[in-house]
Structures are given as C-alpha cells and as structure tokens.
Design a protein around this motif. Structure first.
Motif, PDB file in Angstrom:
ATOM      1  N   ARG A 155      40.495  45.370  31.227  1.00 22.64           N
ATOM      2  CA  ARG A 155      40.369  45.176  32.690  1.00 22.64           C
ATOM      3  C   ARG A 155      42.481  45.485  33.053  1.00 22.64           C
ATOM      4  O   ARG A 155      42.413  45.882  33.942  1.00 22.64           O
ATOM      5  CB  ARG A 155      40.637  43.602  32.621  1.00 22.64           C
ATOM      6  N   ASP A 159      33.869  32.633  39.303  1.00 20.33           N
ATOM      7  CA  ASP A 159      35.215  32.621  40.190  1.00 20.33           C
ATOM      8  C   ASP A 159      35.955  33.403  38.997  1.00 20.33           C
ATOM      9  O   ASP A 159      36.722  34.409  39.793  1.00 20.33           O
ATOM     10  CB  ASP A 159      35.617  31.563  39.021  1.00 20.33           C
ATOM     11  N   GLU A 160      35.321  34.312  38.010  1.00 16.15           N
ATOM     12  CA  GLU A 160      36.593  34.909  36.992  1.00 16.15           C
ATOM     13  C   GLU A 160      36.319  36.482  37.889  1.00 16.15           C
ATOM     14  O   GLU A 160      37.072  37.154  38.505  1.00 16.15           O
ATOM     15  CB  GLU A 160      36.538  34.824  36.242  1.00 16.15           C
ATOM     16  N   ILE A 203      37.863  37.127  41.459  1.00 19.99           N
ATOM     17  CA  ILE A 203      38.787  36.678  41.726  1.00 19.99           C
ATOM     18  C   ILE A 203      39.222  38.293  41.712  1.00 19.99           C
ATOM     19  O   ILE A 203      40.073  39.684  42.097  1.00 19.99           O
ATOM     20  CB  ILE A 203      39.136  36.278  40.438  1.00 19.99           C
ATOM     21  N   TYR A 204      38.332  38.853  40.049  1.00 23.35           N
ATOM     22  CA  TYR A 204      38.751  40.709  39.861  1.00 23.35           C
ATOM     23  C   TYR A 204      38.570  41.322  40.071  1.00 23.35           C
ATOM     24  O   TYR A 204      38.903  42.202  41.055  1.00 23.35           O
ATOM     25  CB  TYR A 204      38.997  40.766  37.874  1.00 23.35           C
ATOM     26  N   LYS A 235      37.773  41.546  43.805  1.00 19.68           N
ATOM     27  CA  LYS A 235      38.612  41.576  44.379  1.00 19.68           C
ATOM     28  C   LYS A 235      39.465  42.091  44.946  1.00 19.68           C
ATOM     29  O   LYS A 235      40.277  43.020  45.207  1.00 19.68           O
ATOM     30  CB  LYS A 235      38.690  39.894  44.821  1.00 19.68           C
ATOM     31  N   LEU A 236      40.445  42.070  44.018  1.00 18.05           N
ATOM     32  CA  LEU A 236      41.744  42.702  43.394  1.00 18.05           C
ATOM     33  C   LEU A 236      41.194  44.213  43.539  1.00 18.05           C
ATOM     34  O   LEU A 236      42.324  44.519  44.120  1.00 18.05           O
ATOM     35  CB  LEU A 236      42.723  42.127  42.443  1.00 18.05           C
ATOM     36  N   GLU A 259      40.498  45.267  46.965  1.00 17.21           N
ATOM     37  CA  GLU A 259      41.898  46.187  47.721  1.00 17.21           C
ATOM     38  C   GLU A 259      42.384  46.948  47.104  1.00 17.21           C
ATOM     39  O   GLU A 259      42.822  47.724  48.386  1.00 17.21           O
ATOM     40  CB  GLU A 259      43.004  44.958  47.943  1.00 17.21           C
ATOM     41  N   LYS A 260      42.207  47.877  46.501  1.00 16.94           N
ATOM     42  CA  LYS A 260      42.873  49.259  46.093  1.00 16.94           C
ATOM     43  C   LYS A 260      41.814  49.852  46.218  1.00 16.94           C
ATOM     44  O   LYS A 260      42.194  51.529  45.667  1.00 16.94           O
ATOM     45  CB  LYS A 260      43.598  49.176  44.603  1.00 16.94           C
ATOM     46  N   ARG A 308      32.531  34.343  47.328  1.00 11.66           N
ATOM     47  CA  ARG A 308      32.696  32.874  46.913  1.00 11.66           C
ATOM     48  C   ARG A 308      33.956  31.989  47.361  1.00 11.66           C
ATOM     49  O   ARG A 308      33.888  31.125  47.352  1.00 11.66           O
ATOM     50  CB  ARG A 308      32.447  32.884  46.114  1.00 11.66           C
ATOM     51  N   ILE A 309      34.858  33.191  47.070  1.00  8.82           N
ATOM     52  CA  ILE A 309      36.268  32.521  47.116  1.00  8.82           C
ATOM     53  C   ILE A 309      36.220  31.477  48.744  1.00  8.82           C
ATOM     54  O   ILE A 309      36.642  30.760  48.622  1.00  8.82           O
ATOM     55  CB  ILE A 309      37.138  32.744  46.746  1.00  8.82           C
ATOM     56  N   ASP A 310      35.596  32.235  49.657  1.00  8.12           N
ATOM     57  CA  ASP A 310      35.988  32.177  50.644  1.00  8.12           C
ATOM     58  C   ASP A 310      34.285  31.355  51.252  1.00  8.12           C
ATOM     59  O   ASP A 310      34.547  30.834  52.496  1.00  8.12           O
ATOM     60  CB  ASP A 310      35.410  33.022  51.697  1.00  8.12           C
ATOM     61  N   LYS A 311      33.853  30.710  50.281  1.00  8.55           N
ATOM     62  CA  LYS A 311      33.082  29.839  51.052  1.00  8.55           C
ATOM     63  C   LYS A 311      31.910  30.593  52.228  1.00  8.55           C
ATOM     64  O   LYS A 311      31.580  29.358  53.446  1.00  8.55           O
ATOM     65  CB  LYS A 311      33.049  28.580  50.697  1.00  8.55           C
TER      66      LYS A 311
END
Lengths: 341, 341, 341, 341
Positions: free
Chosen positions: A155, A187-188, A191-192, A194-195, A198-199, A215-218
């Motif tokens: 990662r 969830d994990e 998160i990654y 998305k990060l 973004e790049k 999912r984080i923004d439902k």
C-alpha cells in the motif's frame, strides 16, 4: 481530446505496478472444478496482463513488482522478459513469500469463478524503497491496480509511486480491481481507494466499485455524472464506469460521455475482458486517438481475449485488433453510442 | 513380536489424523518446474496417503481432519469417500482457510523437490473439540503426523487425540514427517515432537528427525540404540530409524533390530516412498506378522509407488504387493539383514 | 513423609521460573480505582513472590526469567539482588517488550480486583535456549507457574525446564496459577496444563483449576481423590487442592489427606495469600517436616501477608512465622483437621 | 491574518481526535525511575491535553476517541466530563484493549523521559464508523494527532475525519506528534503523515518531523521555507516548525514568518510544553488575533505548564495566561522576533 498529456521525451511508454501471479486454468472445462484433473499455467494478475497487452501492442513497457523466490517467480520474470518487458524493477522477494495463484473454474461461458491463493504473496511485499524515482520519472504513463493497496507495505509503495508520478508528470491510470479477500473491511478499502483515486488521471472501475468509494458519503442513489465530477475536482480527466452487460461509459472533465461499442465474441470465459479492454483503451489514448476510437480498440481487444483459453497469453497485437475490427465492420455490426451532458 | 496389542473388538482398524492436501504433479517431467506447463491434481499429505494405502489394503479406515470450504476441499472428501474411508470426522473448515498445495518438480528420479503452499491451510485449524473420544476409542490404531503439531490449534488437537488413545488402548503410530516451513524454530519443534513421541507406541523417522528431538540434550554422537532406548522408557515398543539410501532399521523394546529389505524399482520419483512403506508396514504389524515380514511388505509397497506418477492414487492392494514380492523373489533378489543388540 | 527426595548435594535449594512483573498497589484503598490517585510500586508475579518468600526464609534461591530492557526491568532485577536471589539466569529481553503490570483495586478486604497489563510482556519471551541444563541440575527444587505456559516461546522454555528437572532429579512444584487473559481458549489451557502436571512432583491449584484440566475427560462431578489419583499415575507425590473459604487439602500418593489450618488475620487484601502459603509450605517440605507442619507454616505466612499492603515486600522470615504461630497458639486458635482415605 | 476562516454558525469550537491515555508521574523526582516508589495518575495524551487546554480556555470542546472498558477508561471519561468536554463521541472499546500508559521519569528539568505502554491500546481501535459526519460538520475546528495514524483502524478513522472536515469547512490542525514505537517503519510513517498533512490547514511539528515527511524526496538540506511551501501547494495556510531550544517559527501562505517569544519558567519538566503551546496558539487564532499574539499566548501557556507537576491538570485558563503575560512584561522580558521572506 487533449485532456491527457504524455511527455514524448520520456523513454518508457508504460509501467505496470503491482500484482504478478499465476493463473492455473482448468483444462477440462464446463464442469465443476472438483472434476477437473489438469491445469495449465499462465502468468496472471491484472496489472501483469495489461502490461503484457501493452508490450504486445508495441509500447515500451516496464514493470514494478515483487515475485517469490521460487520456480513460479522465475517463470513469471522469464515470461515478462520474453515479451520484451523491462524487468529491472521486478524484485525477487526474500520474505519466504509465495506466488499468488488463481485456479479458474469454467462451468459455462457465463458461469466462471476463481479460487484464489493470496496468503503471504510476494506481490504485497513491494516496499516504498523498491520504487525508484528515476524509473517513474522516465515513463509517460503508469498503471496501478487496487489490489496493491490492500496490505502494507505494498500500500505504501503505491502511494510512493503516486507521489513520484504527480511530481514528474507521469500520467496515472488507476484500475480499481477490487478483490474483497485481501482487505480487512469495506471502510478500509474505501479510504485507500479514495486517497489513490484523488491522485489519478484516469480512473477505471465498475459501478459497484465506485459505490464502494462513496460509502463514506452515504450518497442516496448512485449517479455516474455525480461520481465522475467528484474525481474531476481532484486530478482526474477521464472516469470510466463499467455497467456489466450494459457496457462501459467514459466521462470526461469537459463534460462529454461516450458509450463503449460491443463486439461479437465466441465467449469461452469472461476472465481477462477488463484487462484486455484496458490495454487497448490506454494504447489508443496514448496514440492520441479520440476517446471513442480508444474505447473501440479496447472493446475489440476484449472480444479477442474472451474467445481464447488464457488471458495474458492471448493478448493481441495492434494488427490483430485492427483486422478484427475491420472484419466485424464488414460483417456483424458494433454499436457506438455517444452522449453529451 | 507380541509387543503391540490391537484390540480386535474395536470396529475401526485405523484412523489417520491431520494433513489432507492437494498434490499438483508436473506432467512434463525431467526439467525445471519453470518449464512445466501443466499439472495433474491428486489428493496428498502424508497421513492422507497412508490412510488411503490402508484402505486399499482392506483395512476399515477413518480420518480426522479439516478441509477448506472450496472445490479442493470437496475433491479431497469425495476422493476419501470413493476409497471407502469414513469421513464422518472430516470437517469443512469455516476460517476462510485454503487447501494446502504441493507442486512437485521432478528434474530426474533422484532430483525431486516440492513447492509448498502452507499458509492459512485448513488442516492446521483442526481443534481439540473436533476430536471425538468415542471415535478414537473405537479404533485399533491411529497415526499422527508431525506436521499437525506445527501450529495451534492443530497441535492441541493432536495432544487431545493422544490423551484419548492412551486412555482407551488405541495403538499410536507417530510419523515424525518434519517440514521446517511450518515451524517457528527447531527448539519449538523438538519440544512438541518429544511430548508426542513420549505417548506413542511406534515412532518412525529419519536419523535427522531423531537428532532434532535430541538437540535439547546436546548428545555428542547420534546412536540408534541410545535413541531407541530413550523412547522405550516411555510408551514406545518399536522405533524405526531411516538412514536414507542405507535403508531403515527397526528397533524393538526387547532388544532386537531389523534392517529393511530393498526391492528393485523403476524409479520415477521418490515422493511417496515413506507413506507407502508406512502403510505396508503398519498393515503387516496389525496382521500380527513378524517385524521382518511387515518391513518387507512396506518396502515392496514403496517400490511400487515410486515407480508410478502419483502417491495416493498409486497405493497398492495387498494382492498387488504380494504378487510384486513373489515376482521379485523369483527374479531379482531383495536383501534382508537382521541384528540383535 | 518421605515422598519427596531433595538431593542435599545440590548447591541451590530452590529456583523460581517465569513471571517477573510489577504490582502497582492503590494507596487510597476502599474505593473504586477510578478514585485512586496514587500507586506504590512493588515487584510482583506469583513465582517472583514465592522466590522472594523462599529467600526471606533463608533458602539459597535463584530465578530464571526475562525482564524488559527498561527502568521497570532494572528495578525488578535490583530487588531480587537485594533479597539475595541469584539473578545469573535473569535475562534482559531485547524484543521491545514491556514489564507486566498489575494495578490493584481494593474496594474492601473481600472485594479486590486486578487490572492487568499483559500484552507483549518480557516474561513470555523466555526461550528454551535461556534454560541452562547445569542450572536446573544444581537445584534441589524448582517452581513453575502456569502463566508461563500461556504463550510461546515461554511455553517451550517451561517444557525444556521440566525435561532437565526430571532428567536430574530436581523436585518440581507446579503452581497452576490460571489467568485467563493470556490464553486463547480453555481447551488450549487444559492441554498444556496436563502435559506440565504429568511431569510435576507437587501440583497446587484451586478446585476450579483442576476442573479445567479435566474438561477434556468431561468428568461428571469433581472429586478430589479422583483428581489426585489421576496425577499419582504420573510423577506426582502430593496434590494440593484449594477450596476457597473452606481451605486447602493436601492429598498424598500413599493415600493420606490433610486439611490446612486457618489463622486469624487482620485482612487488608487477599492478594498474595497463595504465594506466601506456597513459600511457607515448600519451605516446610524441604526441611523434611511432616505435611501438617508444612501446611501450618504456609497458612501462618499467608495470614501475615494478607494483613499488610504488599505481597513481595511483606514476605516473612522463618522467625516471624514461628513467632506468629506461637502467638496464635497462645491466643486465638488455629484449626487442624486430618483425614485418611 | 484572515487566512483561516472559522464558521461562527457552528455550535462547537473545537474537537480533539485520537489518543486518550494515562500519565503516571513519578512523585519522587530528580532520580532514575528505578528509585521512584510512587506515581500519581493523570489524564494524558497529546490531543487530550490540548482539548482540556481548550476547554479551560472557555472553548466549547468535544472529543472523538476510544477508551478501554476498565477503571482507567472510566477515569478518563469522567475527567473529560468534569472539564466540560462533550464525550458523546468517546466510545468504550470492547476489543479487550487497555488504556495507554506513560510513566514519566524526571531525572532533572532537562533530562526527562517516558516509559510507554502502547500495546493493544484502546485509542488505536477508533474506527471509521465511529466518526459521525454531523459531529465534524458542527465544529469550527478540529485537531488530529499523528499517533492516531500509526495503526489501523485508527488510521482510517483519521482519514474519514479529514474527508468530512474538508467537505464541511472545519479547520484542521495537524499536530505531527511522532512517536516511533507505534510505527512499522519510517517509510510508512512518512507516507501517511504526508497524506494527512495535504488535507490540513495548519501543520505543527518539529524540524525533525518535517524532515521525516520529506525523506521520500531525499531533499539535500532541510529548509523551512521550502518545507512550508510544499504544504502551501495543498491546503495549508500556516506551518509551524519547532527548532527545539531555538524556539518555533510560524510560516504563512502569504509569505510571512514569525518567531515564538520565550517566557521565563521555573521548569520542573518539559512534558506538556507542546500541548499547552498548541492550546494557547489555537485559541488565539480562533479569537482572530494576529499570529504573533497567538504565538505569545501559546508560549505563556507552555511556560505555566512546564512549571508544574502535571500536563493536563495544569492547563491554564485565559485569565491565568493573561496575568502571567502581564507579570512577565512588567518584570522579565519576553522576546519577539518577526521575519518576512
């Protein structure tokens, strides 16, 4: 279609990053795997397949990854070499790891499944120190695959790659390629992904994979344009969303969208469709073609691969794809839809 | 030779405990595995092979173990069923485990190696609760394999088995079967091997495996009789020490020793020699034969198996072994040495 | 009472093995720990307490264990040194471990609890290689504590110790000392407790702890004599079963049993009762006293310790215990019951 | 100094995120901890200290974190409640975790060290699901601490927090707070610090901590302005770089820099200097003060805390700080340096 800029002074066209593994394809197909007695060995793994595809298409290609210190690892490295792929950044892992395996089960063309061996695999031991800034700097484009984000230190190696790519203007293709078995939780994963997204300059995934990132923004209802615009706020210029049987749609930062054409195929199995599509599509974009042309090239490559027994070994050359498109256009019809927001 | 007493009132003859896995044998042999393209699938694992051997010899056989909840696991259970082995104590593991794999590489009859997949394998999830006291009680004999001691909870399941076996007079065969990759250290290995060997009636291992168990005592020079006597102080009645090319020697509590005969074989690979030997040898002991006869039967079984492509699938019947011995005795000569201390 | 034989030619009387940790005793007591503001630091851990007790009683004592490479570890080693305990086998661990902690909460003399820190503790990194055969050989007796069996490599270090002790006639005291938080399951606990108890000369535990060891046999109703006889089949000569408020009973291989006397105490907390009892009791046995005398000495030591704030620091000398017994006998009465099976 | 915009319509002023633990401060100081006999218990952890500081300064403060399900955890939650901090997002962890501990050793005012217990701590079990979007949205500002990035799932919980904060205009303060013992490698640390810093409005760290984040770029010589500008390319408006004895310097996106003033202090220990500085500094920024005024307020708060025995418990009120500054200005002189690039 000048959204992506490939720096022609860079010596490498394309670098694949991440998973190198072995496919063990059932020889006796159209039955449950319990009844399969023999298997044939191929190089596999999504970024490996795409890189082999790019090399077959004539692009100067390299790979960054780790292979196990065993017969399977040596077979993979030898196969990449034979296909003209630079393996100077393919590292033999010394953590007593093994090579990832994928046993394929083909009950019918539409009922395929994979039995995965992903514990302690060499590819997930890729380390930040394995990523050479100069190597990234020297390539016009690179592809990262989401599975490489599933565990440390791989990662962190991916985020190191992304840092160098953005620093030096290397175009980033992100193939989400979600495989739940390597992750701890959704969830994990979200998160990654998305990060990393973004790049990235081009993000390719299924509708379900984009939902996972959201999912984080439902968000109430998935909407392709809303999804695409989320990423255009960051570095993305093109977002490709796959809708299964209904085909893929490409969205661009300047507000256009294009449907993928569909080619007729004598389907043996569906494995490899996405990887061959990606190779053809990225090739087209790097040649400076318009988006619909690149998508057509990808679709044709996919149609060829799903009509054969392997993934990596069946990756077509540019001439094969062109001939296939020509034959189809003079015979059965491909469908092209275009949309503007 | 009345050292072992098998209780004839017990319904089962023999129970194997532990590893159930898959062998993937190279079809293109006499070359490095890198150049092998196809593999054939067989049931494997030392206690599985021995149990299949016992069933082929006509013994009422059962198995205690865990298989993965996938196509490989189902294949194994189906294969045991087909061979008449009771699988009521073969449990489908639900820990997201996989089936252990062994890819065989046969460069030449004398240069064979194995590429193992042993991470997160179902067989090492065997739990103490999986061991049914009644099942152990109902068998004349059982076999435990050292690899089952390499990790928790399988390790504790083995000690549970040994407790029930000693409590109910079930004869314990302990096949040391040392495989370094599953263990943390040689100290750890030595400790648990010793604890298991103390509770076993017959201990079978190589000279190197017995040395490993003696490392804690830092004995100056390995000596077979000293080794055997260590174990005769506990429960052992027979200790079999294998000296590689020089053959095996059986030592008995009453001070006798016997060399194994050697049979001619058209060797394809050496895998499976020990397992087929064990099946033939245990069969002979359970039939009440004298030790040299049992050893000859084991050696003949081994000669048959190493002359064929698989291990489990090549396990011979009693008639096949008898015929083989008969043919050999009328042709090439087996050698039998006997010693008394 | 000639059941235990202590070899008088051995230079050391007693060696403690295992846990060395820190007690942090609430200074403001008779309240929940939330309201305690300050804590006082003492050396703790059952085998540490017993060893300190033995040293206070004038026995030549050593210790085998690991301490963390920090201020707490150094404090422990210095405290043992000051108490005349040989620390040549107390090793400073270099695995980035910490010292185990026990915060005590004393709500009332009868309502005490402990908040434990047992993650990554130094004492559980004791290794087989740390155990010196010569050191074990040179001691008349040693004590192992069940908590040292809860994790590898400490578990294997204990079995190494037991091997050397049996080999060289060093008398083994086994204090079961069950602490659930360090173990994976009760099945695992039962297995290793049994394997250790089989090699012990004296086994000390609560009725519940003996039940735990018997879970594998699903015995219907706990029965002290049945329990004791199980162990007399192996190496045990004395089995001490504690019945909480009802006191302890010692069972001997030759069929006798003795109740513990009870002494009056001005109880501050119950912590340390068992450890001080063990020290007094073992001391008596090693002096060659009859069992009831040794038990009385243990009970008196316990009465002294539970009347003070600490455990280790309050361990009495032989003179203090004798004076205490003398005072009690001339004042309040201790009760002595004796039974024969 | 209008670089940071705090939305006055939001009900909460400030939310701390992450570590809640216990300080055990040596009562007998100016000696090695080996010689310390008693310890006093305080709430600790950098974000806890800063949040307590903010509450003392009169800001409406909340906290997001996990505490252990034990006496230490309850003590922490009660202490936050007593200080008027909203604990609706302080969750009692049920993973059998413990509360992090920090034993302080104060050999002299300038020779202080900490003995940490950070294995299996409750605060690192904070999960993405624990982060409520509405709670983040409702706060003007929040603070994340680098230690919360050291392990999953706390790491992902921090990135979830950052996502919501950016989405809803909550100002993010990032206190790097590097503690090596929780991390796997410096590469891993650098990667996640960078990803968090890219999404932060104000970044506070030592020169060494900023160097750590730059290791991936192998920059030849550390240079404050180069460092600050790296972050101004992302979301940062203020970067505070601490140079140990030489004081801190704040750099702003519009090209200004300011040195911290230094106040005289009767130093007992240096612990808590950074946390009290942060509380005073953030308070000043949120009050809309000019940067030098906010820095002076932070420095004064730090001078007060390092002159007392605890960290959290010594956090001053605004009146105390103002009075301290007033006293100093009328007596000993603070030094203020200002620079413009």
């Amino acid at each position: 279609m000048a959204q992506l800029t490939f720096d022609s002074t860079k010596p490498f066209d394309f670098i694949g990053v991440g998973r190198l593994c072995i496919d063990l394809n059932a020889n006796e197909i159209h039955r449950p795997m319990e009844e399969t007695l023999t298997f044939t060995k191929y190089v596999g793994g999504s970024p490996a397949n795409i890189s082999i595809g790019m090399a077959r298409l004539g692009m100067k290609t390299g790979f960054i990854g780790r292979v196990a210190d065993d017969q399977m690892g040596r077979f993979i490295e030898q196969y990449l070499d034979k296909n003209g792929i630079d393996t100077s950044s393919v590292i033999t892992d010394t953590n007593h790891s093994v090579t990832g395996l994928a046993f394929t089960e083909i009950k019918s063309p539409s009922d395929c499944s994979i039995l995965m061996y992903r514990d302690n695999v060499a590819d997930l031991y890729l380390e930040p120190q394995d990523i050479k800034e100069e190597y990234i700097k020297n390539s016009k484009a690179l592809l990262i695959s989401g599975t490489a984000l599933s565990k440390s230190p791989s990662r962190e190696a991916v985020f190191t790659t992304l840092h160098y790519a953005r620093k030096h203007g290397t175009v980033v293709f992100f193939d989400i390629d979600y495989r739940p078995y390597s992750w701890t939780s959704e969830d994990e994963t979200a998160i990654y992904y998305k990060l990393a997204a973004e790049k990235s300059d081009v993000i390719i995934g299924t509708r379900e994979e984009f939902n996972l990132m959201e999912r984080i923004d439902k968000r109430d209802e998935p909407n392709d344009w809303s999804t695409a615009k989320d990423w255009f706020k960051h570095e993305a210029k093109i977002v490709v969303i796959k809708h299964g049987d209904k085909g893929s749609i490409s969205y661009t930062k300047n507000g256009q969208s294009f449907d993928s054409p569909v080619f007729p195929a004598n389907v043996i199995k569906t494995f490899g469709a996405g990887d061959s599509y990606a190779a053809g599509f990225i090739y087209g974009l790097m040649k400076g073609w318009k988006l619909p042309e690149a998508m057509e090239f990808g679709s044709a490559a996919a149609a060829i691969v799903i009509s054969s027994h392997s993934c990596s070994d069946a990756m077509p050359t540019a001439d094969q794809i062109k001939e296939f498109i020509h034959d189809c256009n003079n015979g059965s019809q491909s469908i092209q839809k275009e949309g503007v927001q």
